[in-house]
Design a protein around this motif. Structure first.
Motif, mmCIF file in Angstrom:
data_model
loop_
_atom_site.group_PDB
_atom_site.id
_atom_site.type_symbol
_atom_site.label_atom_id
_atom_site.label_comp_id
_atom_site.label_asym_id
_atom_site.label_seq_id
_atom_site.Cartn_x
_atom_site.Cartn_y
_atom_site.Cartn_z
ATOM 1 N N GLU A 163 23.659 -49.527 27.519
ATOM 2 C CA GLU A 163 24.706 -49.923 28.664
ATOM 3 C C GLU A 163 24.465 -48.915 29.917
ATOM 4 O OE1 GLU A 163 26.953 -52.435 28.721
ATOM 5 O OE2 GLU A 163 26.181 -53.054 26.721
ATOM 6 N N PRO A 164 24.416 -49.715 30.911
ATOM 7 C CA PRO A 164 24.330 -48.607 32.288
ATOM 8 C C PRO A 164 25.398 -47.666 32.170
ATOM 9 C CG PRO A 164 23.776 -50.946 32.982
ATOM 10 C CD PRO A 164 24.046 -51.148 31.493
ATOM 11 N N ALA A 165 26.726 -48.086 31.822
ATOM 12 C CA ALA A 165 27.730 -47.152 31.877
ATOM 13 C C ALA A 165 27.276 -45.908 30.962
ATOM 14 C CB ALA A 165 29.163 -47.638 31.380
ATOM 15 N N HIS A 166 26.762 -46.132 29.995
ATOM 16 C CA HIS A 166 26.445 -44.788 29.137
ATOM 17 C C HIS A 166 25.318 -44.193 29.903
ATOM 18 C CE1 HIS A 166 24.742 -43.688 24.930
ATOM 19 N NE2 HIS A 166 25.357 -42.476 25.637
ATOM 20 N N ALA A 167 24.514 -44.620 30.400
ATOM 21 C CA ALA A 167 23.534 -43.906 31.292
ATOM 22 C C ALA A 167 23.962 -43.113 32.388
ATOM 23 C CB ALA A 167 22.411 -44.882 31.768
ATOM 24 N N ALA A 168 25.139 -43.803 32.862
ATOM 25 C CA ALA A 168 25.735 -43.168 34.212
ATOM 26 C C ALA A 168 26.280 -42.019 33.536
ATOM 27 C CB ALA A 168 26.760 -44.148 34.773
ATOM 28 N N GLU A 169 26.946 -41.877 32.339
ATOM 29 C CA GLU A 169 27.684 -40.832 31.803
ATOM 30 C C GLU A 169 26.372 -39.565 31.474
ATOM 31 O OE1 GLU A 169 30.968 -40.057 31.776
ATOM 32 O OE2 GLU A 169 30.986 -41.942 32.671
ATOM 33 N N ALA A 170 25.518 -40.323 30.829
ATOM 34 C CA ALA A 170 24.313 -39.032 30.684
ATOM 35 C C ALA A 170 23.903 -38.528 31.746
ATOM 36 C CB ALA A 170 23.266 -39.595 29.923
ATOM 37 N N GLY A 171 23.841 -39.079 33.048
ATOM 38 C CA GLY A 171 23.499 -38.264 34.332
ATOM 39 C C GLY A 171 24.786 -37.648 34.719
ATOM 40 N N ALA A 172 25.868 -38.044 34.545
ATOM 41 C CA ALA A 172 27.214 -37.094 35.069
ATOM 42 C C ALA A 172 27.003 -35.877 34.292
ATOM 43 C CB ALA A 172 28.411 -38.109 34.999
ATOM 44 N N VAL A 173 27.020 -36.247 32.869
ATOM 45 C CA VAL A 173 27.318 -34.920 32.130
ATOM 46 C C VAL A 173 26.064 -34.113 32.516
ATOM 47 C CG1 VAL A 173 26.789 -34.194 29.656
ATOM 48 C CG2 VAL A 173 28.258 -36.017 30.254
ATOM 49 N N LEU A 174 24.629 -34.194 32.647
ATOM 50 C CA LEU A 174 23.801 -33.322 33.102
ATOM 51 C C LEU A 174 23.846 -32.423 34.409
ATOM 52 C CD1 LEU A 174 21.058 -31.874 32.606
ATOM 53 C CD2 LEU A 174 19.910 -33.742 33.565
ATOM 54 N N GLY A 175 24.305 -33.568 35.373
ATOM 55 C CA GLY A 175 24.633 -32.883 36.678
ATOM 56 C C GLY A 175 25.832 -32.267 36.707
ATOM 57 N N HIS A 176 26.713 -32.307 35.934
ATOM 58 C CA HIS A 176 27.841 -31.325 35.830
ATOM 59 C C HIS A 176 27.497 -30.150 35.289
ATOM 60 C CE1 HIS A 176 31.517 -29.786 33.759
ATOM 61 N NE2 HIS A 176 32.092 -29.999 35.114
ATOM 62 N N PHE A 177 26.692 -30.012 34.203
ATOM 63 C CA PHE A 177 26.371 -29.044 33.639
ATOM 64 C C PHE A 177 25.483 -27.976 34.415
ATOM 65 C CE2 PHE A 177 23.675 -26.513 30.690
ATOM 66 C CZ PHE A 177 24.552 -25.651 29.945
ATOM 67 N N GLN A 178 24.648 -28.785 35.158
ATOM 68 C CA GLN A 178 23.816 -27.986 35.965
ATOM 69 C C GLN A 178 24.726 -27.361 37.110
ATOM 70 O OE1 GLN A 178 20.603 -30.433 37.382
ATOM 71 N NE2 GLN A 178 19.050 -29.870 35.703
ATOM 72 N N ARG A 179 25.564 -28.168 37.608
ATOM 73 C CA ARG A 179 26.344 -27.419 38.607
ATOM 74 C C ARG A 179 27.405 -26.352 38.250
ATOM 75 N NH1 ARG A 179 31.190 -28.114 40.218
ATOM 76 N NH2 ARG A 179 31.880 -29.885 39.135
ATOM 77 N N ILE A 180 27.774 -26.338 37.228
ATOM 78 C CA ILE A 180 28.760 -25.290 36.676
ATOM 79 C C ILE A 180 27.752 -24.023 36.153
ATOM 80 C CG2 ILE A 180 30.716 -26.747 36.261
ATOM 81 C CD1 ILE A 180 30.088 -26.432 33.266
ATOM 82 N N ILE A 181 26.673 -24.352 36.172
ATOM 83 C CA ILE A 181 25.868 -23.105 35.559
ATOM 84 C C ILE A 181 24.729 -22.617 37.014
ATOM 85 C CG2 ILE A 181 26.049 -23.403 32.985
ATOM 86 C CD1 ILE A 181 22.729 -23.993 33.393
ATOM 87 N N SER A 182 24.859 -23.435 37.918
ATOM 88 C CA SER A 182 24.142 -23.068 39.058
ATOM 89 C C SER A 182 24.027 -21.731 39.715
ATOM 90 C CB SER A 182 24.187 -24.376 39.961
ATOM 91 O OG SER A 182 25.323 -24.253 40.690
ATOM 92 N N ASP A 183 25.552 -21.090 39.854
ATOM 93 C CA ASP A 183 25.734 -19.856 40.175
ATOM 94 C C ASP A 183 25.472 -18.732 39.064
ATOM 95 O OD1 ASP A 183 27.949 -20.747 39.011
ATOM 96 O OD2 ASP A 183 29.298 -19.776 40.246
ATOM 97 N N PHE A 184 24.893 -19.108 37.916
ATOM 98 C CA PHE A 184 24.740 -17.995 36.735
ATOM 99 C C PHE A 184 23.708 -17.041 37.314
ATOM 100 C CE2 PHE A 184 23.246 -16.074 33.023
ATOM 101 C CZ PHE A 184 24.445 -15.542 32.638
ATOM 102 N N PRO A 185 23.533 -15.914 37.389
ATOM 103 C CA PRO A 185 22.302 -15.137 37.527
ATOM 104 C C PRO A 185 21.202 -15.148 36.708
ATOM 105 C CG PRO A 185 24.084 -13.678 37.264
ATOM 106 C CD PRO A 185 24.828 -14.895 37.197
ATOM 107 N N ILE A 186 19.923 -16.142 37.027
ATOM 108 C CA ILE A 186 18.730 -16.040 36.039
ATOM 109 C C ILE A 186 18.363 -14.647 35.742
ATOM 110 C CG2 ILE A 186 18.238 -18.469 36.878
ATOM 111 C CD1 ILE A 186 15.880 -17.193 38.392
#
Ligand code: GN1
Ligand code: MG
Length: 371
Positions: free
Chosen positions: A126-149
């Motif tokens: 279902e597209p709705a499931h794919a949208a959630e997969a995208g949102a979950v990855l984008g959210h995770f990347q965003r909240i760790i984006s300011d962690f010093p590598i």
């Protein structure tokens, strides 16, 4: 040492009631642990870290602890504005205060909080499931984006460096098992030609990185669809699990991996190649979900390489499966003899479908990159 003996070594009260193997992970062993006290039941996730893959489990756990602490703080800070309760597993300490337990055979075990009332799936329809997969990855990347590598160890050197996998593949071709497989299987010879035709493409992301067009950030490393937990009550994504590949890298590896695993209706394990293709409706939904979270932190150059990342990570995983088949199945767990060959066939078929639909996929990306 057996999992039952380890299961009570962590800081969770109760007597062991059950230990259930779960998950379809290709690397670690995973169990759900159920402990009972007089008035309550506690459940958590127990994992044995695969030491053939992760040579430094202590560094894996240090990364995981640091990143989850950071992410939990961001989730808390943003909770009032969020459209859902975002979650993320917490590392549960051992009774001695460490973040892991080492058993008598030197195996490393960890405990993680269970994300309750959620389900994960190994394919998307279902597209709705794919949208959630995208949102979950984008959210995770965003909240760790300011962690010093600089504070993250490279726990898996060479991970997602496609030219490195190509070199490994080349070196295993001369081995006995590889020679025998290639001689006896016309399908193996077909896949060999498939790889040869794409050699020049293998360094597309690494050379963009060398030119300074792309830069390393904290990434998840393994955001395949089975690692995306969906809330069974609301149908929304609530978190991403399997955090042992969190390390510095290109966010493109993550995006490519999310697309290849979520937008192929056949999944990774089918043997029916007619089910394997890049579904544009699923793709469009995933891209929208991802970019709604990630648009703000992507640079112009990041956007430029999104299509290539999808084709590359799909090709790379096929190459990794194929090389493992030719090496005698030393890396990915298998349950039948030609499983890694079959997994490679699936990823290469998907790669071809992506190549055929390049123009349409680029159009969709361009449309949602603008917002
Ligand atoms: C492995 O263990 P698991 O299933 O989460 C692999 C990923 C692959 C994936 C394909 C450390 O992940 O890179 O994309 O299989 N993890 C590692 O299913 O190699
Ligand atoms: Mg993993």
């Amino acid at each position: 040492m057996i999992a039952e003996e380890i299961a009570t070594e962590f800081d969770v009260p109760g007597r062991l009631a059950a230990l259930q193997p779960i998950g379809t992970g290709n690397v670690n062993d995973t169990y759900r642990v159920i402990l009972r006290t007089t008035f309550s039941e506690e459940q958590y996730i127990l994992q044995r870290i695969n030491r053939v893959v992760f040579k430094d489990p202590v560094a894996v756990m240090a990364n995981m602890k640091a990143v989850t602490d950071h992410a939990h703080a961001r989730i808390r800070d943003e909770a009032d504005e969020a459209d859902r309760i975002w979650q993320l597993p917490r590392v549960i300490s051992a009774k001695n205060g460490d973040d892991f337990v080492v058993d008598s055979e030197g195996e490393y075990w960890r405990a993680l909080s269970l994300i309750a009332s959620t389900t994960n799936y190994d394919r998307v329809s279902e597209p709705a499931h794919a949208a959630e997969a995208g949102a979950v990855l984008g959210h995770f990347q965003r909240i760790i984006s300011d962690f010093p590598i600089e504070e993250l160890a490279d726990t898996l050197p060479g991970f997602h460096i496609t030219p490195g996998y190509l070199a490994q593949y080349d070196s295993c071709l001369s081995g006995k098992i590889a020679k025998k497989c290639l001689e006896s299987s016309s399908e193996a010879r077909r896949l060999h030609r498939f790889v040869d035709l794409r050699r020049d493409f293998a360094d597309v992301l690494e050379s963009a990185c060398e030119r300074g067009e792309l830069c390393h950030r904290p990434i998840h490393g393994d955001p395949k669809i089975t690692n995306v937990m969906i809330d069974t009550l609301t149908g929304k994504g609530t978190c991403i699990v399997d955090l042992d590949t969190v390390k510095p890298g290109l966010i493109h590896y993550d995006f490519g991996d999310a697309v290849r695993s979520s937008c192929n209706p056949g999944g990774e394990e089918t043997s029916d190649l007619s089910e394997v293709f890049l579904d544009l409706d699923l793709f469009e939904a995933l891209v929208k979900g991802y970019l709604d979270e990630a648009r703000a932190f992507l640079s112009e150059n990041d956007r430029k390489y999104l299509f290539d990342s999808i084709r590359l990570i799909t090709f790379e995983l096929g190459l990794r499966f194929f090389a493992d088949y030719l090496a005698g199945d030393v890396y990915f767990k298998t349950t039948y003899e030609t499983q890694n060959l079959n997994r490679a066939r699936v990823q290469f078929a998907l790669c071809e479908s992506i190549e055929k639909q390049e123009e349409k996929m680029r159009e969709i990306l361009a449309r949602y990159c603008q917002g």
